[in-house]
Scaffold this motif. Structure first.
Motif, PDB file in Angstrom:
ATOM      1  N   VAL A 178      -2.533  -9.324  -2.101  1.00 56.45           N
ATOM      2  CA  VAL A 178      -1.366 -10.169  -2.365  1.00 56.45           C
ATOM      3  C   VAL A 178      -1.637 -11.587  -1.883  1.00 56.45           C
ATOM      4  CG1 VAL A 178       1.108 -10.472  -1.935  1.00 56.45           C
ATOM      5  CG2 VAL A 178       0.155  -8.175  -2.057  1.00 56.45           C
ATOM      6  N   VAL A 198      11.517  -7.587  -2.929  1.00 51.10           N
ATOM      7  CA  VAL A 198      11.121  -8.423  -4.072  1.00 51.10           C
ATOM      8  C   VAL A 198      12.339  -9.134  -4.652  1.00 51.10           C
ATOM      9  CG1 VAL A 198       9.157  -6.932  -4.687  1.00 51.10           C
ATOM     10  CG2 VAL A 198      11.374  -6.532  -5.737  1.00 51.10           C
ATOM     11  N   MET A 220       8.357 -11.663  -7.588  1.00 50.89           N
ATOM     12  CA  MET A 220       7.579 -12.105  -6.462  1.00 50.89           C
ATOM     13  C   MET A 220       7.952 -11.287  -5.227  1.00 50.89           C
ATOM     14  SD  MET A 220       7.236 -15.920  -4.978  1.00 50.89           S
ATOM     15  CE  MET A 220       7.472 -15.976  -3.233  1.00 50.89           C
ATOM     16  N   CYS A 265       2.334 -12.772  -4.764  1.00 50.83           N
ATOM     17  CA  CYS A 265       1.936 -12.261  -6.086  1.00 50.83           C
ATOM     18  C   CYS A 265       0.756 -11.309  -5.933  1.00 50.83           C
ATOM     19  CB  CYS A 265       1.543 -13.406  -7.012  1.00 50.83           C
ATOM     20  SG  CYS A 265       2.893 -14.529  -7.351  1.00 50.83           S
ATOM     21  N   VAL A 313      -2.605  -9.995  -6.701  1.00 52.87           N
ATOM     22  CA  VAL A 313      -3.751 -10.632  -7.346  1.00 52.87           C
ATOM     23  C   VAL A 313      -4.934  -9.687  -7.541  1.00 52.87           C
ATOM     24  CG1 VAL A 313      -3.175 -12.978  -6.640  1.00 52.87           C
ATOM     25  CG2 VAL A 313      -4.554 -11.554  -5.127  1.00 52.87           C
ATOM     26  N   TYR A 328       6.307 -13.508   2.839  1.00 51.98           N
ATOM     27  CA  TYR A 328       5.759 -14.471   1.878  1.00 51.98           C
ATOM     28  C   TYR A 328       6.719 -15.626   1.622  1.00 51.98           C
ATOM     29  CZ  TYR A 328       2.318 -10.860   1.325  1.00 51.98           C
ATOM     30  OH  TYR A 328       1.343  -9.938   1.585  1.00 51.98           O
ATOM     31  N   GLU A 368      11.241  -8.964 -10.489  1.00 53.11           N
ATOM     32  CA  GLU A 368      10.038  -8.142 -10.306  1.00 53.11           C
ATOM     33  C   GLU A 368      10.250  -6.732 -10.877  1.00 53.11           C
ATOM     34  OE1 GLU A 368       6.307  -8.076  -9.651  1.00 53.11           O
ATOM     35  OE2 GLU A 368       7.284  -9.693  -8.564  1.00 53.11           O
ATOM     36  N   ASN A 382       0.414 -15.270  -1.693  1.00 55.93           N
ATOM     37  CA  ASN A 382       1.675 -15.998  -1.867  1.00 55.93           C
ATOM     38  C   ASN A 382       2.757 -15.176  -2.565  1.00 55.93           C
ATOM     39  OD1 ASN A 382       0.746 -18.303  -0.594  1.00 55.93           O
ATOM     40  ND2 ASN A 382      -0.087 -19.144  -2.484  1.00 55.93           N
TER      41      ASN A 382
END
Length: 145
Positions: free
Chosen positions: A118, A71, A1, A122, A124, A20, A75, A120
């Motif tokens: 991105v 990260v 993450m 992650c 996407v 985040y 990750e 949260n």
């Protein structure tokens, strides 16, 4: 993450920061200072992955800008390294040869692009056309006004 995303120039000035995970404002400044110092002090021959406190830093340099992503330990470093490159390619496509000034004067648009990619912490979306679609719609709407 992803924990945070930073864009920094060679002088160490932060041009974009996105967190985040909650980090208090005074701790953000200290964290950014330490992160920037550790990335800027490295030579081009050194690896772009750094173990830093309780997370990893992955960074890439593009001309006078450094993009640094913090990260967690689970990750994939290479995936984040390629994500950074994809982010810059999206910026290049939208701004046609992005520069530090483009980022400074269009910070809202850069945030929209990052938010499309991105969520949260992650990743996407990586498809450039889908990332830029909402921004192009906003541009058309602003032209018609």
């Amino acid at each position: 993450m992803i924990k945070f995303f930073l864009m920094v120039n060679k002088q160490g000035q932060t041009r974009l920061s996105k967190y985040y995970e909650h980090v208090e404002i005074n701790k953000r400044t200290l964290l950014e200072t330490e992160v920037i110092r550790s990335c800027l002090s490295r030579s081009n021959e050194q690896c772009s992955f750094i173990e830093f406190k309780d997370f990893k830093l992955i960074y890439r340099q593009y001309a006078a800008l450094f993009i640094v992503v913090g990260v967690n330990d689970t990750e994939n470093e290479m995936a984040i390294y390629e994500f950074i490159h994809n982010f810059v390619e999206v910026l290049d496509e939208y701004f046609s040869r992005v520069s530090e000034l483009d980022i400074m004067f269009n910070l809202d648009k850069v945030h929209i692009i990052l938010d499309e990619m991105v969520l949260n912490g992650c990743i996407v979306e990586t498809n450039r056309a889908r990332i830029l679609a909402p921004l192009l719609i906003l541009d058309k709407m602003s032209e018609s006004i």
